[in-house]
Design an enzyme around this catalytic site. Structure first.
Site, PDB file in Angstrom:
ATOM      1  N   ALA A   1     -58.751  20.273  39.145  1.00 32.12           N
ATOM      2  CA  ALA A   1     -60.073  19.696  38.850  1.00 32.12           C
ATOM      3  C   ALA A   1     -60.192  19.460  37.349  1.00 32.12           C
ATOM      4  CB  ALA A   1     -61.177  20.639  39.322  1.00 32.12           C
TER       5      ALA A   1
ATOM      6  N   PHE B   1     -56.667  12.202  43.340  1.00 29.60           N
ATOM      7  CA  PHE B   1     -55.395  11.495  43.552  1.00 29.60           C
ATOM      8  C   PHE B   1     -54.244  12.497  43.698  1.00 29.60           C
ATOM      9  CE2 PHE B   1     -52.088   9.517  40.546  1.00 29.60           C
ATOM     10  CZ  PHE B   1     -51.340   8.962  41.574  1.00 29.60           C
ATOM     11  N   ILE B   2     -54.030  13.313  42.704  1.00 26.12           N
ATOM     12  CA  ILE B   2     -52.918  14.271  42.761  1.00 26.12           C
ATOM     13  C   ILE B   2     -53.264  15.418  43.714  1.00 26.12           C
ATOM     14  CG2 ILE B   2     -51.527  15.887  41.408  1.00 26.12           C
ATOM     15  CD1 ILE B   2     -51.918  14.015  38.980  1.00 26.12           C
TER      16      ILE B   2
ATOM     17  N   ASP C   1     -63.732  20.500  45.637  1.00 29.17           N
ATOM     18  CA  ASP C   1     -63.907  19.320  44.778  1.00 29.17           C
ATOM     19  C   ASP C   1     -65.407  19.042  44.680  1.00 29.17           C
ATOM     20  OD1 ASP C   1     -61.658  16.728  44.192  1.00 29.17           O
ATOM     21  OD2 ASP C   1     -63.786  16.529  43.692  1.00 29.17           O
TER      22      ASP C   1
ATOM     23  N   TYR D   1     -59.768  15.221  25.151  1.00 25.70           N
ATOM     24  CA  TYR D   1     -59.098  15.512  26.429  1.00 25.70           C
ATOM     25  C   TYR D   1     -57.812  16.306  26.195  1.00 25.70           C
ATOM     26  CZ  TYR D   1     -56.267  14.510  30.590  1.00 25.70           C
ATOM     27  OH  TYR D   1     -55.458  14.620  31.688  1.00 25.70           O
TER      28      TYR D   1
HETATM   29  C1  UD2 Z   1     -53.347   7.249  29.279  1.00 25.76           C
HETATM   30  C2  UD2 Z   1     -53.712   8.692  28.972  1.00 25.76           C
HETATM   31  C3  UD2 Z   1     -53.201   9.597  30.043  1.00 25.76           C
HETATM   32  C4  UD2 Z   1     -53.572   9.142  31.439  1.00 25.76           C
HETATM   33  C5  UD2 Z   1     -53.100   7.734  31.638  1.00 25.76           C
HETATM   34  C6  UD2 Z   1     -53.488   7.229  33.022  1.00 25.76           C
HETATM   35  C7  UD2 Z   1     -53.662   9.009  26.485  1.00 25.76           C
HETATM   36  C8  UD2 Z   1     -52.925   9.630  25.372  1.00 25.76           C
HETATM   37  N1  UD2 Z   1     -53.098   9.140  27.709  1.00 25.76           N
HETATM   38  O1  UD2 Z   1     -51.990   7.053  29.031  1.00 25.76           O
HETATM   39  O2  UD2 Z   1     -53.665  10.892  29.846  1.00 25.76           O
HETATM   40  O3  UD2 Z   1     -54.968   9.250  31.600  1.00 25.76           O
HETATM   41  O4  UD2 Z   1     -53.656   6.904  30.640  1.00 25.76           O
HETATM   42  O5  UD2 Z   1     -52.326   7.063  33.746  1.00 25.76           O
HETATM   43  O6  UD2 Z   1     -54.708   8.443  26.338  1.00 25.76           O
HETATM   44  N2  UD2 Z   1     -51.989  -1.463  30.058  1.00 25.76           N
HETATM   45  C9  UD2 Z   1     -51.925  -2.834  30.208  1.00 25.76           C
HETATM   46  N3  UD2 Z   1     -52.790  -3.459  31.069  1.00 25.76           N
HETATM   47  C10 UD2 Z   1     -53.703  -2.764  31.817  1.00 25.76           C
HETATM   48  C11 UD2 Z   1     -53.767  -1.353  31.644  1.00 25.76           C
HETATM   49  C12 UD2 Z   1     -52.902  -0.741  30.759  1.00 25.76           C
HETATM   50  O7  UD2 Z   1     -51.116  -3.511  29.561  1.00 25.76           O
HETATM   51  O8  UD2 Z   1     -54.449  -3.382  32.594  1.00 25.76           O
HETATM   52  C13 UD2 Z   1     -51.039  -0.824  29.130  1.00 25.76           C
HETATM   53  C14 UD2 Z   1     -51.665   0.136  28.160  1.00 25.76           C
HETATM   54  O9  UD2 Z   1     -52.152  -0.548  27.021  1.00 25.76           O
HETATM   55  C15 UD2 Z   1     -50.491   1.047  27.856  1.00 25.76           C
HETATM   56  C16 UD2 Z   1     -49.715   1.095  29.181  1.00 25.76           C
HETATM   57  O10 UD2 Z   1     -50.153  -0.033  29.919  1.00 25.76           O
HETATM   58  O11 UD2 Z   1     -49.666   0.510  26.865  1.00 25.76           O
HETATM   59  C17 UD2 Z   1     -49.981   2.340  29.980  1.00 25.76           C
HETATM   60  O12 UD2 Z   1     -51.375   2.498  30.094  1.00 25.76           O
HETATM   61  P1  UD2 Z   1     -52.081   3.674  30.930  1.00 25.76           P
HETATM   62  O13 UD2 Z   1     -53.533   3.624  30.625  1.00 25.76           O
HETATM   63  O14 UD2 Z   1     -51.655   3.620  32.350  1.00 25.76           O
HETATM   64  O15 UD2 Z   1     -51.419   5.023  30.399  1.00 25.76           O
HETATM   65  P2  UD2 Z   1     -51.239   5.668  28.933  1.00 25.76           P
HETATM   66  O16 UD2 Z   1     -49.844   6.122  28.845  1.00 25.76           O
HETATM   67  O17 UD2 Z   1     -51.736   4.780  27.870  1.00 25.76           O
END
Ligand code: UD2
Length: 312
Positions: A81, A13-14, A33, A148
């Site tokens: 990667a 993606f990035i 990749d 991670y």
């Molecule tokens: C996680 C990872 C980060 C990265 C990211 C993907 C940690 C500490 N960080 O962060 O490294 O991989 O994911 O962008 O684990 N949510 C919903 N509904 C959904 C999916 C998510 O409500 O269908 C919520 C989720 O519970 C959270 C927020 O949305 O409160 C953001 O979720 P996320 O998985 O995009 O990102 P994050 O910040 O938890």
């Protein structure tokens, strides 16, 4: 002649956006990749360029990587990667160690051997873990809460150790919540905006975990690609760790309000229990990268989300 840069994780993606940014700047790019989580289709545009060379390889395969370094004498390496899934790092910490730490170390040592001065490394806001004070500044002591995050932090330490020891220019970029085209919505743990976009476009309800008032610092992949490219090309840089973020907090409920305008007929969101271990608020301080690179994440969130939601 144009200089040549190595991008690992190029089909991700990035990675794919970063490759395109570098090619647009007139650079030559070798993209590597193993297609474990990357997709070759992401490189469809890049592969039309005569300045792009594609290599199907694991960035941790020393023989292959050594051959590429010998052949190209890279001016810089953008190392993206990775094992990108936090839950997967819990399930397979040995793989996480290899993909997120050992590979970075191996590439840094190849840089030293072949006098490639600069290595830009994809780190993560996950390294901050449960640190209390927001916005997260690079000067706080990180508290990784996953294999991670621990491996990302350990890789930063290794690279900055080489910078201090041998003069390698190591730029560790801590990405906050990156969103944009080509982010894979395939798993429940994919980035929330990739999941939401996919579901709204298909007319399906989204699930919000918790009350929706949790906030994230969402940064557009186009801005991240530019940060990567500028960190690679800038004449003067200071080795260190830098947030790549907007400095603005956006709640999921605000995200939903924007989607609702874009998809007026969409079914209502379903609210479910908050995820165990979920962070309530995540916000970065963009000042350090601004000072070094004059970098600002300039894509307004509403515009970035609109482009993502309405793209073909
Ligand atoms: C996680 C990872 C980060 C990265 C990211 C993907 C940690 C500490 N960080 O962060 O490294 O991989 O994911 O962008 O684990 N949510 C919903 N509904 C959904 C999916 C998510 O409500 O269908 C919520 C989720 O519970 C959270 C927020 O949305 O409160 C953001 O979720 P996320 O998985 O995009 O990102 P994050 O910040 O938890």
């Amino acid at each position: 002649m144009a200089q040549t840069y190595l991008v690992t994780g190029a089909a991700g993606f990035i990675g794919s956006h970063s490759v395109e940014w570098l090619l647009e700047r007139g650079c030559r790019v070798v993209g590597v990749d193993n297609l474990r989580t990357g997709h070759l289709e992401n490189l469809a545009v890049a592969r039309l360029s005569p300045h792009f060379e594609w290599a199907l390889a694991d960035a941790g395969d020393e023989t292959t990587m050594r051959a590429l370094f010998e052949q190209h004498r890279f001016a810089g390496v953008l190392h993206l990667a990775a094992l990108v899934s936090v839950p997967e790092s819990f399930r397979d910490p040995a793989l996480n160690y290899r993909l997120n730490l050992a590979t970075a170390d191996g590439l840094a040592r190849l840089c030293l051997e072949f006098e490639c001065k600069r290595l830009v490394f994809a780190s993560s806001a996950a390294v901050y873990g449960t640190t209390a004070a927001l916005p997260n500044r690079e000067s706080v002591t990180p508290q990784p809460q996953s294999p991670y995050a621990a491996a990302k932090l350990a890789a930063e330490v290794m690279l900055l150790g080489y910078a201090a020891s041998y003069g390698l220019e190591a730029v560790c970029l801590r990405y906050f919540n990156v969103y944009g085209p080509r982010q894979d919505p395939g798993s429940p743990y994919s980035g929330v905006l990739s999941i939401f976009t996919d579901r709204f476009r298909r007319g399906l309800p989204v699930t919000v975990y918790g009350d929706g008032e949790q906030t994230r610092d969402f940064v557009s992949v186009r801005d991240v690609a530019r940060a990567n490219g500028e960190a690679l090309l800038a004449t003067e840089i200071v080795s260190g760790r830098y947030n790549v973020c907007t400095g603005r907090a956006v709640s999921l409920n605000r995200v939903l309000a924007i989607y609702r305008e874009l998809f007026p007929g969409a079914p209502p969101a379903e609210y479910a229990a908050a995820r165990i271990g979920d962070i309530r608020h995540s916000l970065g301080d963009p000042a350090l990268l601004r000072d070094m690179l004059r970098f600002d994440a300039r894509t307004p969130f509403t515009q970035g989300l609109r482009e993502l939601a309405l793209e073909n």
